[in-house]
Design a protein around this motif. Structure first.
Motif, mmCIF file in Angstrom:
data_model
loop_
_atom_site.group_PDB
_atom_site.id
_atom_site.type_symbol
_atom_site.label_atom_id
_atom_site.label_comp_id
_atom_site.label_asym_id
_atom_site.label_seq_id
_atom_site.Cartn_x
_atom_site.Cartn_y
_atom_site.Cartn_z
ATOM 1 N N VAL A 590 0.850 -1.192 0.000
ATOM 2 C CA VAL A 590 0.000 0.000 0.000
ATOM 3 C C VAL A 590 0.882 1.237 0.000
ATOM 4 C CG1 VAL A 590 -1.763 1.288 1.260
ATOM 5 C CG2 VAL A 590 -1.840 -1.208 1.222
ATOM 6 N N ARG A 591 0.501 2.245 -0.768
ATOM 7 C CA ARG A 591 1.204 3.538 -0.792
ATOM 8 C C ARG A 591 0.507 4.482 0.174
ATOM 9 N NH1 ARG A 591 1.415 8.559 -3.701
ATOM 10 N NH2 ARG A 591 3.580 9.147 -4.191
ATOM 11 N N TRP A 609 5.764 7.399 9.761
ATOM 12 C CA TRP A 609 4.620 6.492 9.600
ATOM 13 C C TRP A 609 4.806 5.292 10.530
ATOM 14 C CZ3 TRP A 609 0.646 7.789 6.297
ATOM 15 C CH2 TRP A 609 0.893 8.809 5.369
ATOM 16 N N SER A 610 3.684 4.837 11.107
ATOM 17 C CA SER A 610 3.703 3.603 11.907
ATOM 18 C C SER A 610 2.458 2.797 11.607
ATOM 19 C CB SER A 610 3.787 3.914 13.404
ATOM 20 O OG SER A 610 2.612 4.560 13.861
ATOM 21 N N VAL A 611 2.591 1.480 11.755
ATOM 22 C CA VAL A 611 1.467 0.558 11.576
ATOM 23 C C VAL A 611 1.390 -0.290 12.837
ATOM 24 C CG1 VAL A 611 0.519 -1.355 10.234
ATOM 25 C CG2 VAL A 611 1.699 0.523 9.062
ATOM 26 N N ASN A 612 0.234 -0.221 13.483
ATOM 27 C CA ASN A 612 0.031 -0.951 14.746
ATOM 28 C C ASN A 612 1.145 -0.635 15.749
ATOM 29 O OD1 ASN A 612 -2.189 -2.008 13.507
ATOM 30 N ND2 ASN A 612 -1.613 -4.148 13.746
ATOM 31 N N GLY A 613 1.565 0.636 15.772
ATOM 32 C CA GLY A 613 2.545 1.079 16.746
ATOM 33 C C GLY A 613 3.993 0.857 16.367
ATOM 34 N N GLN A 614 4.264 0.198 15.222
ATOM 35 C CA GLN A 614 5.633 -0.060 14.784
ATOM 36 C C GLN A 614 6.007 0.888 13.657
ATOM 37 O OE1 GLN A 614 7.675 -2.334 16.300
ATOM 38 N NE2 GLN A 614 5.997 -2.645 17.751
ATOM 39 N N GLN A 618 9.761 6.844 6.874
ATOM 40 C CA GLN A 618 9.699 8.291 6.978
ATOM 41 C C GLN A 618 9.601 8.891 5.589
ATOM 42 O OE1 GLN A 618 12.992 9.728 9.262
ATOM 43 N NE2 GLN A 618 12.149 9.060 11.219
ATOM 44 N N GLY A 619 8.980 10.087 5.518
ATOM 45 C CA GLY A 619 8.824 10.761 4.239
ATOM 46 C C GLY A 619 7.371 11.067 3.974
ATOM 47 N N ALA A 620 7.138 12.014 3.084
ATOM 48 C CA ALA A 620 5.767 12.392 2.776
ATOM 49 C C ALA A 620 4.986 11.217 2.203
ATOM 50 C CB ALA A 620 5.752 13.569 1.806
ATOM 51 N N THR A 621 5.643 10.351 1.424
ATOM 52 C CA THR A 621 4.995 9.147 0.899
ATOM 53 C C THR A 621 5.911 7.960 1.157
ATOM 54 O OG1 THR A 621 5.944 9.438 -1.298
ATOM 55 C CG2 THR A 621 3.776 10.440 -0.911
ATOM 56 N N GLU A 623 5.861 3.356 0.770
ATOM 57 C CA GLU A 623 5.165 2.137 0.390
ATOM 58 C C GLU A 623 5.487 1.066 1.423
ATOM 59 O OE1 GLU A 623 5.804 0.808 -3.549
ATOM 60 O OE2 GLU A 623 4.754 2.494 -4.476
ATOM 61 N N VAL A 624 4.408 0.450 1.964
ATOM 62 C CA VAL A 624 4.597 -0.546 3.015
ATOM 63 C C VAL A 624 3.772 -1.781 2.692
ATOM 64 C CG1 VAL A 624 5.069 1.185 4.771
ATOM 65 C CG2 VAL A 624 2.736 0.400 4.442
#
Length: 744
Positions: A590-591, A609-614, A618-621, A623-624
């Protein structure tokens, strides 16, 4: 003879292991006490018998079985076991290695005792090894008084049920029973690998820690040590030379507190790649044996002794004697070598090695050593003098001249001899040492370095250096890198500012020192300097000095503004669907987009950026990869002045439904079976349907996200032909695999 060996009648239910082995002896006394079993026609045989049912167990890859055997040798029978030596691969293909164990030490008719034999290596260099030990044996006969002790490696041919399995070598551990008669005592201790890794005080009497010839003379049998080294290095092989001058063990004779040297592992000494390597050179310095060797060769007396041994020993590799010996031995064993199954290198390789390469090695090694030892100083080569680079010219700070450092540490000696360094300027000696300092007056000077090794050989190098008389000094120019007219402080304490004077110059290219002031007060030194400025207007001063009374000054002004009230930023995550469906069992890529985030003060933002606390990036955009399940996505933006904002969104990542397989795929009327449906995205419970009539899904045995097992009945009235299989989740979603079943 080998033809006799191949002609031995063997029962098909027996394992015949023919072992050829050598016991090497050196002194006349030892030869009478322990029988000498060396035989140029090859060596005595062992017959190993194993039950036929045990043979496949023994040969199985990775076998750990210990299997019973009997050994018949010279009219005596010994019982023991055989097993594979795991983790030991042959140099020449995938051949098993074996170990024979006896209940205790056995005394063999040859006169030595052992409790086991181990096969090792492979059939690549069998005659290399034989040739090396042949030369070692002949060398030992020349000086029995030196008692050159040797660890034994033996050629072995293994037969299973009368068929030749492989040609290897047999490894026998060195045992005191063989060595003690040679030294004439029962009180010896064997130290494998000599001093290597030894930190405890032992009977070696400090030999592991001291290396000068005078200290070694107290405990080491130096003539035997040097003679052994000369024999091995004469052979010039890559397993022992030049990386090692020799592998080694030490034998300590406790009655006299003397140390004897024992060479080891001569399986690959004959090597054409190092045929022109100087045996006086030493490049491996990690082992104590090597360091003993280096120190002894640095002593003129022992270097001469070592040279004399080499001069004597090269007679053993005279081509007219050695080449016919190799040819005859190869003719004798060629059939045995080439009969080994799955021979990886082929017949041509063996014929080339033993009919061409080894004879060429004999010619080249003999001629090289002969030419080397015919030179003066026992093959000593002159050192190479190297003077570290100096500038073409240098300006003196005053009329008396300038002090210059002269460095000769890069000088080398091809024989690794220690060097003395002699310096001269304009033909006059000024001192000794690898590094010295001298003062040179204005003018052009010739600098000469002469290096001398312990044998008296010398090498020289000369460079020129012009010392320029000092000129009238010119003042440096101070330059402050541009500063902003004003800068806002982040807090009432002020702001840190870097001051940069690197653009300052000196017309005479003198090195400069830098001094900084703020409002007339000195704050620090250096071309670059950082200081904190309080609220208000400040005068920055830079003074540069050239060390010759030359000074340059520069000033600059800067206003530091009081901080304004910071307003926090606004975090915005670009819209995401509440559910993301993916066919990937690992999740969905996902972007994440935070470019719509803003700051009312137009401060530069940082994005985390973090997902579920992890933290995931970093950065304006970014992909994870979002794993399956509910995911809480958080964007944190910071304006660098304490302002922070967050936005949080949640998405569910679900696995797309799919049917990958149905097993069995064919059902028979009036029959039943457990049908297993494999796929992805199934819920629990999920239900299965089969198109058409005449089938009944009875009992579900298992239901998971990837697997459903259901007991299925097919009635006699069911119409034959293909059927579709459908899986329906509890939320109503479904997936169908067309023609997944066939009714027959």
């Amino acid at each position: 003879m080998i033809t006799d060996l191949l002609g031995v009648a063997v029962s098909p239910k027996r394992l015949l292991l023919a072992v050829f082995f050598v016991v090497f002896l050196t002194s006349a006394q030892a030869q009478t006490e322990v029988p000498l079993t060396w035989s140029d026609s090859y060596f005595p045989q062992f017959h190993i018998n194993i039950a036929p049912d045990d043979l496949p167990k023994l040969l199985a890859s990775g076998s750990t079985d210990k299997l019973p055997i009997t050994l018949n040798y010279q009219g005596k029978t010994y019982t023991g076991t055989i097993r594979q030596r795991l983790g030991n691969s042959s140099l020449c293909g995938d051949k098993r290695q074996f170990r024979f164990d006896f209940p205790g030490k056995q005394t063999f008719p040859d006169g030595y005792r052992a409790d086991r034999f181990e096969t090792d290596r492979g059939n690549c260099y069998t005659l290399h090894e034989w040739l090396a030990w042949k030369i070692m044996d002949q060398a030992a006969q020349r000086h029995p008084d030196l008692k050159v002790l040797r660890k034994k490696y033996n050629v072995v041919a293994i037969y299973f049920n009368g068929e030749l399995y492989h040609v290897q070598t047999l490894l026998e551990d060195v045992n005191k029973d063989l060595l003690e008669p040679q030294l004439g005592t029962r009180q010896i201790t064997i130290y494998e690998n000599g001093c290597y890794g030894r930190t405890d005080p032992t009977e070696l009497g400090g030999l592991c820690n001291v290396f000068t010839p005078a200290q070694m003379k107290e405990s080491l049998q130096i003539p035997s040590f040097l003679y052994s080294a000369a024999v091995v290095q004469m052979l010039g092989g890559n397993d022992n030379y030049p990386s090692y001058p020799f592998n080694y063990n030490f034998v300590h004779e406790t009655q006299t507190n003397r140390i004897w040297f024992m060479p080891d592992d001569l399986d690959n000494t004959i090597d054409a790649s190092v045929v022109h390597t100087n045996p006086f050179s030493t490049i491996y310095t990690e082992g104590d044996s090597q360091r003993h060797f280096v120190e002894l060769l640095n002593d003129p007396e022992y270097r001469a002794m070592y040279r004399a041994y080499l001069q004597e020993l090269i007679a053993l590799i005279q081509p007219e004697q050695l080449k016919p010996l190799v040819a005859a031995k190869y003719e004798q064993v060629r059939a045995t070598l080439l009969a080994s199954p799955n021979l990886p290198l082929g017949t041509d390789w063996y014929d080339y090695v033993y009919l061409s390469e080894v004879p060429n090695w004999v010619d080249a090694r003999y001629q090289f050593l002969k030419d080397l030892l015919d030179q003066n100083n026992g093959g000593n080569r002159p050192p190479l003098a190297v003077i570290a680079p100096l500038p073409a010219s240098i300006e003196a700070p005053d009329a008396e001249g300038v002090t210059v450092q002269l460095n000769g540490t890069a000088s080398t000696d091809p024989d690794n001899d220690s060097l003395t360094h002699l310096w001269a300027v304009d033909g006059h000696e000024i001192g000794q040492g690898a590094i010295i300092e001298t003062k040179l007056v204005p003018g052009v000077h010739s600098i000469t370095l002469t290096v001398k090794d312990i044998q008296g050989a010398t090498g020289s190098a000369t460079v020129s250096l012009q010392v320029v008389a000092p000129v009238s000094n010119r003042s440096p120019v101070a330059v402050i890198a541009p500063l902003p007219a004003s800068i806002e402080a982040p807090n009432p304490d002020g702001v840190a500012v870097q001051l940069d004077g690197t653009a300052s110059t000196d017309p005479d290219n003198d090195s400069l020192t830098y001094y900084w002031t703020v409002d007339g007060q000195e704050v620090g030194q250096g071309a670059l300097f950082t200081t904190t400025l309080g609220i208000g207007v400040h005068t920055i001063g830079l003074t540069v000095k050239d060390g010759r009374d030359g000074v340059g000054n520069a000033t600059a002004s800067i206003r530091v503004l009081a901080p304004v009230i910071n307003r926090p930023p606004v975090a915005v995550i670009a819209p995401l669907p509440s559910e993301i469906v993916t066919a990937d069992a690992f999740g969905a890529m996902v972007r994440l987009d935070g470019t719509a985030s803003t700051d009312p003060d137009n401060d530069l933002l940082t994005y985390t950026w973090s997902v579920n606390g992890q933290d995931v990036g970093q950065g304006a955009t970014v992909e994870v990869m979002l794993p399956l399940g509910w995911r809480v996505i958080t964007l944190t933006v910071s304006d660098g002045r304490g302002g922070i904002a967050k936005e949080i969104v949640s998405v569910q990542v679900t696995l797309a439904m799919s049917i990958e397989s149905v097993s069995p795929s064919v059902l028979t009327r009036s029959g039943a079976a457990i049908v297993v449906i494999k796929g992805t995205g199934f819920s629990s419970p999920a239900y299965v349907s089969i198109s058409g009539s005449g089938t009944m899904l009875d009992t579900y045995y298992s239901r998971s996200e990837t697997n459903i097992s259901v007991y299925t009945r097919v009635f006699s009235f069911a119409a034959p032909g293909p059927r579709d299989v459908t899986v329906v989740n509890k939320d109503g979603t479904s997936v169908t695999l067309r023609g997944a079943l066939f009714i027959q």
